[in-house]
Enzyme design. Structure first.
Site, mmCIF file in Angstrom:
data_model
loop_
_atom_site.group_PDB
_atom_site.id
_atom_site.type_symbol
_atom_site.label_atom_id
_atom_site.label_comp_id
_atom_site.label_asym_id
_atom_site.label_seq_id
_atom_site.Cartn_x
_atom_site.Cartn_y
_atom_site.Cartn_z
ATOM 1 N N LYS A 1 1.002 -1.202 0.014
ATOM 2 C CA LYS A 1 0.110 -0.012 -0.016
ATOM 3 C C LYS A 1 1.014 1.190 -0.094
ATOM 4 O O LYS A 1 1.881 1.655 0.882
ATOM 5 C CB LYS A 1 -0.849 -0.028 1.408
ATOM 6 C CG LYS A 1 -1.708 1.287 1.409
ATOM 7 C CD LYS A 1 -2.562 1.067 2.678
ATOM 8 C CE LYS A 1 -3.283 2.449 3.010
ATOM 9 N NZ LYS A 1 -4.228 2.232 4.164
ATOM 10 N N ASN B 1 -0.436 2.952 12.279
ATOM 11 C CA ASN B 1 -1.118 3.659 13.195
ATOM 12 C C ASN B 1 -1.923 2.402 14.243
ATOM 13 O O ASN B 1 -1.841 1.253 13.828
ATOM 14 C CB ASN B 1 -2.209 4.422 12.497
ATOM 15 C CG ASN B 1 -3.068 3.786 11.585
ATOM 16 O OD1 ASN B 1 -3.082 4.158 10.374
ATOM 17 N ND2 ASN B 1 -3.932 3.002 11.752
HETATM 18 MG MG MG Z 1 -3.689 2.509 8.577
#
Ligand code: MG
Length: 462
Positions: free
Chosen positions: A142, A281
Site C-alpha cells: 500500500k 497506526n
Molecule cells: Mg492505517
C-alpha cells in the site's frame, strides 16, 4: 579493534556516532571495501499494540514476529507519527512531521481515490536518499501518498512498485470510486484486486527482489495491505485462527515476515540487513471484531491517546542488534529516516527540518539518545506532547465520530510509565511538569512553518 558493544556509554556522542558508523558497515573491520547494509521496512496497516504474541495477545499466533523479536530488539514505546495512514507513511519515508509536507488535513484525513494531490516532489524520501549511494529500491504494497502517476513510488525513488495505491476499502460506489486497482509500476494490472491473494503476492515480490539484489545494497519497503478492513486471508489461513478472521489475516502476515527473514538468513545475505517491523497506526476500534487491539493502551486509530500512536516496533539485524533486547526508550517512525541514512553513510538533507532523531547508537546498544519531546498531531492540530515519562494533552478527541475536540486548560497530565492506560490525570500534583511541557509546545509551534494541506484538492469527474 574494539567491538562496538564494548564502547562505554559515556563517551562523547560524536565519537560514538563515527565509531558506530564505521563498525556498522560490513567489511569495515577487516579492511574490505565497505558495503553499506541493506534495509527492509515491514509495515502492517492498522495493527494494534496488543495484536502480536510477543506483545501479549493470547490467541493470535505470530511465531515469526516473536522469533524476530527474540533474535533482535523489541520496543515498548515505539510511535508512529500520525494516527492515520497517509500522514503516517509520509513521515516514515521522509523523517518529517506530516504538517511540514502538507500530508495531513483536518477536513480530509487521508488521500482518497478522487484526490488530486500526493507527496510533493520536493520531499526527499528514504528511497531517493539511499539511491544516491547505489541502493536498489522497491515498494511493495500500500502506497497511499498519491495514486496519480506523478505521485506514485517511481517518482519518489523506488525502482519497482507492486501494490495498491491506497486503502483496500476505498471503493465507495456512491462516491464514484473505481474498484480497488492493483498496480505494477504505473500500470493497473488487476481491477478489482484479488484481496485474498495480496499478502502471498507481496511475499513473492519481496523474495524475488531480494534474490535479484543479493549482491548489492537494497532498500525494500513492504507495506502490507492488512489487517486494514475489509479483511481477507488466503485459503491456507482462512478459518484457522482462534481469534477469527482478524487473527487469520495477522497470522498470514506473520508467515510472510517469516519467509522474508528466512531469505535474509541465507548465506551471503546473513548479517547484512537491518529489518524494522511496525504498524502505520493503532487499531481501528470502531470496526468491532474486524478491528485489532491496543492492549492496555487507551483508544485506537485516529486518536492521539496512546492506543492510536504507540504501535509494535521490532528491529532485527543479527550480529549488530543484540538478540532478545527490550528497548524502553521513546522512539518513533520519524527516526527511521535519519538512522538508516547514518548507517548507510549518507548525510541527511540540511536544507529542511528533519524531525526524527538518529538512533543508531540505541539500536546497536552503545548509547541512549538524549531526551527529546515527542509531539502528537491529529491532522494539522497539535494535540499532545510527551517528554520523558510525562504526556500532556492540550486537546483530546475520539479516534472516530463527530465529537468536537475538547480543550484542556490546564492540560491533562499522565505519567505513562506508571499509568500507560492514561487513566489518572495528575496535572494538579505536578504544575512544574505542566509548565515545562507547555513550554515545549510553544517552542515547537514557534519553529514550525507549515504549508497548506495538500489532501483536500479533488480531481474533476467527467
Ligand atoms: Mg492505517
Amino acid at each position: 579493534m574494539r567491538h562496538i558493544a564494548d564502547i562505554p556509554a559515556d563517551i562523547p556522542a560524536v565519537i560514538a556516532a563515527v565509531t558506530i558508523l564505521a563498525a556498522a558497515l560490513p567489511g569495515a573491520a577487516d579492511g574490505q571495501q565497505a558495503r553499506p547494509p541493506s534495509f527492509v521496512i515491514l509495515l502492517a496497516d492498522d495493527l494494534g499494540y496488543g495484536d502480536l504474541g510477543c506483545y501479549g495477545h493470547p490467541t493470535i499466533r505470530t511465531p515469526s514476529l516473536d522469533r524476530m523479536a527474540a533474535e533482535g530488539a523489541r520496543f515498548t514505546q515505539f510511535y508512529c507519527a500520525a494516527p492515520v495512514c497517509t500522514p503516517s507513511r509520509a513521515a516514515l519515508l521522509t523523517g518529517r512531521l506530516p504538517v511540514r509536507s502538507g500530508m495531513c488535513s483536518e477536513k480530509r484525513r487521508v488521500l482518497f481515490p478522487d484526490s488530486a494531490d500526493g507527496l510533493p516532489d520536493d520531499e526527499v524520501t528514504l528511497a531517493e536518499a539511499l539511491k544516491t549511494k547505489g541502493y536498489a529500491t522497491a515498494c511493495i504494497g500500500k502506497w497511499h501518498l498519491g495514486h496519480l502517476p506523478r505521485f506514485l513510488p517511481a517518482r519518489h525513488g523506488f525502482d519497482r512498485y507492486f501494490g495498491l495505491p491506497y486503502s483496500n476499502d476505498m471503493h465507495n460506489v456512491g462516491r464514484g470510486d473505481p474498484p480497488v486497482p492493483l498496480l505494477r509500476g504505473d500500470e493497473v494490472i488487476e481491477q478489482p484486486a484479488r484481496q485474498e491473494a495480496l499478502t502471498s503476492r507481496y511475499t513473492e515480490e519481496a523474495l524475488r527482489f531480494i534474490g535479484e539484489n543479493r549482491d548489492r545494497p537494497f532498500f525494500l519497503y513492504v507495506a502490507y495491505t492488512f489487517p486494514h478492513v475489509p479483511l481477507h486471508a488466503s485459503a491456507r489461513f482462512n478459518g484457522k485462527s482462534p481469534r477469527g478472521l482478524y487473527g487469520d489475516v495477522v497470522e498470514e502476515l506473520d508467515a510472510s515476515v517469516g519467509e522474508i527473514l528466512g531469505a535474509l538468513r541465507e548465506p551471503g545475505l546473513a548479517g547484512r540487513t537491518l529489518v524494522v517491523f511496525s504498524s502505520d497506526n493503532g487499531p481501528w476500534l470502531t470496526q468491532g471484531l474486524a478491528g485489532g487491539s491496543a492492549g492496555l493502551l487507551r483508544e485506537g486509530k485516529g486518536s492521539t491517546w496512546e492506543g492510536g500512536m504507540r504501535v509494535p516496533g521490532i528491529a532485527w539485524w543479527p550480529g549488530k542488534v543484540s538478540a532478545g533486547r527490550l528497548i524502553t526508550n521513546v522512539v518513533s517512525s520519524l527516526d527511521v529516516f535519519p538512522t538508516f541514512l547514518t548507517l548507510a553513510g549518507i548525510e541527511p538533507p540540511r536544507d529542511r527540518a528533519i524531525d526524527g532523531r538518529e538512533v543508531s547508537a540505541l539500536l546497536l546498544g552503545t548509547a541512549a539518545p538524549p531526551e527529546a519531546p515527542f509531539f502528537y498531531y491529529r491532522d494539522e492540530t497539535l494535540m499532545a506532547v510527551r517528554k520523558g515519562p510525562w504526556k500532556a494533552h492540550v486537546l483530546t478527541r475520539p479516534g472516530y465520530g463527530a465529537a468536537e475536540p475538547k480543550r484542556h486548560d490546564p492540560p491533562l497530565l499522565f505519567q505513562l510509565e506508571r499509568d500507560p492506560s492514561e487513566v489518572h490525570d495528575v496535572a494538579k500534583q505536578h504544575p512544574e511538569v505542566v509548565r515545562d511541557l507547555l513550554g515545549e509546545v510553544e517552542r515547537h509551534r514557534a519553529g514550525l512553518r507549515a504549508p497548506p494541506s495538500r489532501l483536500e484538492a479533488r480531481t474533476a469527474r467527467t
